[in-house]
Enzyme design. Structure first.
Site, mmCIF file in Angstrom:
data_model
loop_
_atom_site.group_PDB
_atom_site.id
_atom_site.type_symbol
_atom_site.label_atom_id
_atom_site.label_comp_id
_atom_site.label_asym_id
_atom_site.label_seq_id
_atom_site.Cartn_x
_atom_site.Cartn_y
_atom_site.Cartn_z
ATOM 1 N N PHE A 97 95.783 0.601 63.353
ATOM 2 C CA PHE A 97 95.504 1.615 64.133
ATOM 3 C C PHE A 97 95.862 2.877 63.830
ATOM 4 O O PHE A 97 95.273 4.012 63.973
ATOM 5 C CB PHE A 97 96.390 1.464 65.635
ATOM 6 C CG PHE A 97 96.095 -0.020 66.054
ATOM 7 C CD1 PHE A 97 95.004 -0.524 66.233
ATOM 8 C CD2 PHE A 97 97.180 -0.797 66.496
ATOM 9 C CE1 PHE A 97 94.628 -1.566 66.848
ATOM 10 C CE2 PHE A 97 97.061 -2.030 67.024
ATOM 11 C CZ PHE A 97 95.779 -2.261 67.410
ATOM 12 N N LYS B 296 114.066 -8.600 88.166
ATOM 13 C CA LYS B 296 113.442 -10.125 87.634
ATOM 14 C C LYS B 296 114.702 -11.067 87.942
ATOM 15 O O LYS B 296 115.702 -10.852 88.344
ATOM 16 C CB LYS B 296 113.674 -9.783 86.268
ATOM 17 C CG LYS B 296 112.413 -8.881 85.688
ATOM 18 C CD LYS B 296 111.734 -9.279 84.716
ATOM 19 C CE LYS B 296 110.704 -8.203 84.159
ATOM 20 N NZ LYS B 296 109.130 -8.768 84.614
ATOM 21 N N LYS C 40 99.684 0.832 80.776
ATOM 22 C CA LYS C 40 100.826 1.124 81.070
ATOM 23 C C LYS C 40 101.781 0.467 79.897
ATOM 24 O O LYS C 40 101.434 -0.395 79.132
ATOM 25 C CB LYS C 40 101.796 0.807 82.416
ATOM 26 C CG LYS C 40 101.897 -0.573 82.711
ATOM 27 C CD LYS C 40 102.432 -0.956 84.050
ATOM 28 C CE LYS C 40 104.026 -0.789 84.084
ATOM 29 N NZ LYS C 40 104.359 -2.065 83.686
ATOM 30 N N ASP D 33 96.787 0.900 86.395
ATOM 31 C CA ASP D 33 97.979 0.236 87.174
ATOM 32 C C ASP D 33 97.283 -1.169 88.105
ATOM 33 O O ASP D 33 96.825 -0.837 88.986
ATOM 34 C CB ASP D 33 98.766 1.309 88.145
ATOM 35 C CG ASP D 33 99.782 0.511 88.660
ATOM 36 O OD1 ASP D 33 99.788 -0.595 89.291
ATOM 37 O OD2 ASP D 33 100.948 1.222 88.951
ATOM 38 N N HIS D 34 97.634 -2.272 87.250
ATOM 39 C CA HIS D 34 96.915 -3.363 87.897
ATOM 40 C C HIS D 34 97.299 -3.744 89.208
ATOM 41 O O HIS D 34 96.350 -4.380 89.805
ATOM 42 C CB HIS D 34 97.008 -4.652 86.690
ATOM 43 C CG HIS D 34 98.343 -5.416 86.873
ATOM 44 N ND1 HIS D 34 99.674 -4.730 86.490
ATOM 45 C CD2 HIS D 34 98.551 -6.367 87.707
ATOM 46 C CE1 HIS D 34 100.555 -5.723 86.696
ATOM 47 N NE2 HIS D 34 100.155 -6.704 87.757
ATOM 48 N N ARG E 104 95.148 -5.813 63.910
ATOM 49 C CA ARG E 104 95.436 -5.645 62.789
ATOM 50 C C ARG E 104 95.469 -7.123 62.144
ATOM 51 O O ARG E 104 94.695 -7.030 60.936
ATOM 52 C CB ARG E 104 97.258 -5.390 62.441
ATOM 53 C CG ARG E 104 97.213 -3.816 62.274
ATOM 54 C CD ARG E 104 98.745 -3.671 62.766
ATOM 55 N NE ARG E 104 99.045 -3.885 64.185
ATOM 56 C CZ ARG E 104 100.181 -4.015 64.781
ATOM 57 N NH1 ARG E 104 101.131 -3.260 63.959
ATOM 58 N NH2 ARG E 104 100.408 -4.358 66.098
ATOM 59 N N HIS F 206 104.241 0.692 89.565
ATOM 60 C CA HIS F 206 103.518 -0.299 90.580
ATOM 61 C C HIS F 206 104.030 -0.119 92.120
ATOM 62 O O HIS F 206 103.486 0.226 93.199
ATOM 63 C CB HIS F 206 103.935 -1.898 90.489
ATOM 64 C CG HIS F 206 103.485 -2.336 89.033
ATOM 65 N ND1 HIS F 206 102.326 -1.682 88.541
ATOM 66 C CD2 HIS F 206 104.034 -3.071 88.170
ATOM 67 C CE1 HIS F 206 102.127 -2.223 87.173
ATOM 68 N NE2 HIS F 206 103.017 -3.101 87.232
ATOM 69 N N ASP G 51 109.601 -0.034 84.166
ATOM 70 C CA ASP G 51 108.655 -1.156 84.210
ATOM 71 C C ASP G 51 107.837 -1.120 85.613
ATOM 72 O O ASP G 51 106.593 -1.373 85.321
ATOM 73 C CB ASP G 51 109.331 -2.479 83.772
ATOM 74 C CG ASP G 51 108.393 -3.366 83.394
ATOM 75 O OD1 ASP G 51 107.345 -3.096 82.774
ATOM 76 O OD2 ASP G 51 108.658 -4.797 83.580
ATOM 77 N N LYS H 16 94.596 -5.302 93.055
ATOM 78 C CA LYS H 16 94.916 -6.157 93.755
ATOM 79 C C LYS H 16 94.019 -6.229 95.190
ATOM 80 O O LYS H 16 94.395 -4.906 95.589
ATOM 81 C CB LYS H 16 96.437 -6.538 94.098
ATOM 82 C CG LYS H 16 97.147 -7.118 92.527
ATOM 83 C CD LYS H 16 98.600 -7.182 92.951
ATOM 84 C CE LYS H 16 99.309 -7.320 91.522
ATOM 85 N NZ LYS H 16 99.289 -8.574 90.956
ATOM 86 N N GLU I 236 110.538 -10.741 91.553
ATOM 87 C CA GLU I 236 110.087 -11.915 90.485
ATOM 88 C C GLU I 236 110.996 -12.972 90.108
ATOM 89 O O GLU I 236 112.347 -12.735 89.969
ATOM 90 C CB GLU I 236 109.590 -11.127 88.952
ATOM 91 C CG GLU I 236 108.421 -10.099 89.422
ATOM 92 C CD GLU I 236 108.158 -9.591 87.895
ATOM 93 O OE1 GLU I 236 107.472 -10.267 87.243
ATOM 94 O OE2 GLU I 236 108.672 -8.377 87.472
HETATM 95 C C1 BG6 Z 1 104.081 -5.462 84.586
HETATM 96 C C2 BG6 Z 1 105.407 -5.298 84.103
HETATM 97 O O1 BG6 Z 1 103.415 -4.204 84.686
HETATM 98 O O2 BG6 Z 1 103.889 -6.144 85.878
HETATM 99 C C3 BG6 Z 1 105.901 -7.066 84.217
HETATM 100 O O3 BG6 Z 1 105.442 -5.018 82.913
HETATM 101 C C4 BG6 Z 1 105.900 -7.419 85.456
HETATM 102 O O4 BG6 Z 1 107.338 -6.779 83.775
HETATM 103 C C5 BG6 Z 1 104.476 -7.492 86.003
HETATM 104 O O5 BG6 Z 1 106.046 -8.736 85.549
HETATM 105 C C6 BG6 Z 1 104.372 -7.892 87.397
HETATM 106 O O6 BG6 Z 1 102.863 -8.011 87.708
HETATM 107 P P1 BG6 Z 1 102.423 -9.007 88.836
HETATM 108 O O7 BG6 Z 1 100.936 -8.827 88.902
HETATM 109 O O8 BG6 Z 1 102.726 -10.503 88.240
HETATM 110 O O9 BG6 Z 1 103.296 -8.833 89.965
#
Ligand code: BG6
Length: 517
Positions: free
Chosen positions: A109, A364, A172, A201-202, A67, A264, A259, A206, A240
């Protein structure tokens, strides 16, 4: 229970270019929500690394859409992001030419007319760079904009692959619960065919996560013992030390189960538990993963525990640092019932896994940053050592540990004889594989691989709609039960600890305990 099948039509079968170097065709990558952190910290550094490695087509452009009226500032900001978060130096020969391919388009958007302007802009850029009709739309906005963007792309004719391929990557969270995920899938598939959709989903990008399948299916020695006859239980941890990092309003609505666990952690679980796919091809892989999730019976609420961190101390660069509790974080309700920790005991009712518990946890502000999977094996039927001599160590069961991050690697724990001429005493030792020692440091973040795959049309490492709905179906009853009652015990763990006591209880009931990481 549902039978395992993927909803696919023959044209959904992805057609992935074969060959040694996988080079995408000329493409415009359009990033919606480009002024957010993800673009600067992850996407642009990943794209630039692809460029450095000669993996982007020469005819390529990135158009950030958001925006704010940013104009040229956007490209300058992305350049700074590449230098700060990526692997580039000021005088890098590729940097200037790459940044010249970064453009910006300001629009709302939800303003339908903006999409006409966007279409015209993309056509102009395509001409300038000689790109043709390939478009990759990346939805990195807040989730409430997904539907509007998709609808407008459809209505304004941007989703139609007229002169090339048109694909959509969707970040996500993909839905908030089962109903919203179903609705989103319905809306997405009303505009895009499933083969055009890349739910990201990142974790799947990995290296260590991709290696789970390689470890299991490219080696002959592990798979014969990878079942209920030999495995006692499996633990998956995603811990984390970070807190919510200024994302209070997002996290208040999400929580640890939504989350991290639903996506994941469940991806990790499926890779550990799946049957060998018939090929390393997207439909086969995704079908086997789906079968795992479908074999998980409903999770009794007593098998799910939640926690929220209070103030405490976490490890910092120069020793411990004091941190505030979740309820004191910026833009968080001071009486919040959101969980920052979730632990779940699951079972998989199939021939391979019946009776083997899977314990998963994500939190966390934990004592340590560590994502790992540990496969704990059964003890030998009879232990003849350390019996009378009262050995120096407790005999420990064999464990295969996959360290997803950090300190990426895999280790196997086994018992060894402690050198001595006096007696036989057994102590645990480990065989260790470390990525950095074996291969040198790998810089690829998950996004690099996934962006490349999306441009190539390879859906193997992306979520299918059926998978997303199945995992939401598992967790929605728990989320609903939790939402109905704010626990009176919150906060119930200190920042910098290993979570609430109830998480330890969950395993203690079964005579087990969480691995000490
Ligand atoms: C994200 C979450 O999908 O993954 C975050 O929204 C989280 O809260 C993160 O910190 C963790 O990803 P990575 O790659 O740092 O383990």
């Amino acid at each position: 229970m549902a039978t395992a099948q993927l909803t696919i039509s023959p044209e959904d079968l992805s057609k992935v270019p074969a060959g040694k170097v996988r080079l995408p065709e000329p493409t415009i990558l359009v990033i919606f929500g480009a002024s957010g952190d993800l673009t600067k910290r992850k996407l642009l550094p990943a794209l630039y690394h692809l460029e450095q490695n000669g993996l982007l087509p020469r005819e390529f452009a990135i158009v950030g859409v958001a925006r704010r009226p940013l104009g040229n500032e956007f490209a300058a900001d992305m350049r700074a992001g590449i230098l700060e978060f990526g692997e580039a130096k000021e005088d890098d020969p590729h940097l200037e030419s790459f940044v010249n391919k970064v453009r910006y388009f300001a629009m709302n958007f939800d303003d339908a007319s903006g999409y006409e302007g966007l279409k015209a802009e993309l056509d102009k850029i395509a001409k300038e760079f000689g790109i043709g009709g390939n478009r990759l739309f990346y939805l990195a906005t807040a989730p409430e904009y997904f539907t509007g963007i998709i609808e407008n792309l459809g209505v304004k004719g941007l989703a139609k692959p007229e002169h090339g391929s048109v694909r959509a990557v969707i970040e996500k969270p993909f839905g908030h619960d089962l109903d919203s995920a179903r609705e989103l899938n319905r809306q997405v598939n009303a505009v895009f065919a499933e083969r055009q959709v890349f739910r990201i989903d990142h974790y799947l990008g990995k290296e260590t996560v991709q290696n789970i399948m390689v470890f299991r299916f490219a080696n002959g020695i592990f798979e014969p013992v990878w079942n209920r006859n030999y495995i006692d239980h499996v633990q998956i941890t995603a811990a984390e030390t970070l807190g919510v990092e200024g994302r209070g309003p997002f996290y208040e609505k999400a929580g640890a189960l939504r989350d991290v666990v639903q996506n994941h952690v469940m991806e990790l679980l499926s890779l550990v538990a799946m049957e060998p796919p018939v090929s390393f091809e997207s439909q086969s892989v995704r079908l086997e993963k789906l079968k795992v999730w479908q074999a998980i019976p409903p999770i009794p609420i007593t098998n799910a525990v939640r926690g929220q961190y209070g103030p405490g101390k976490i490890p910092g660069k120069n020793g411990e640092v004091e941190v505030i509790g979740y309820r004191q974080e910026e833009r968080v309700n001071p009486n919040s019932g959101t969980e920052t920790y979730a632990g779940v005991r699951l079972e998989i009712d199939n021939w391979r896994w019946a009776g083997v518990p899977f314990y998963v946890r994500a939190g966390k502000r934990m004592a340590k940053r560590a994502t790992e999977i540990s496969i704990q094996f059964k003890q030998p039927p009879l232990m003849i050592f350390n019996r009378n001599s009262g050995g120096e160590c407790d005999i420990q069961p064999n464990v295969i540990t996959m360290r997803i991050q950090p300190d990426e690697g895999i280790s196997l724990r086994f018992g060894a004889k402690v050198p001595s001429t006096q007696n036989v005493s057994v102590c645990p030792v480990t065989m260790d594989f470390a990525y950095d020692k074996a291969f040198g440091k790998s810089s690829a973040n998950g996004y690099e691989r996934l962006l490349l795959d999306a441009m190539l049309g390879d859906q193997t490492l992306f979520a299918h709609r059926d998978g997303v709905e199945t995992t939401w179906a598992l967790y929605t009853p728990i989320l609903e039960a939790w939402a109905a009652k704010t626990p009176s015990t919150f906060p119930n763990y200190d920042a910098g600890s290993w979570g609430p006591a109830s998480a330890d209880e969950l395993l203690k009931r079964d005579g087990r305990e969480w691995r000490k990481l």
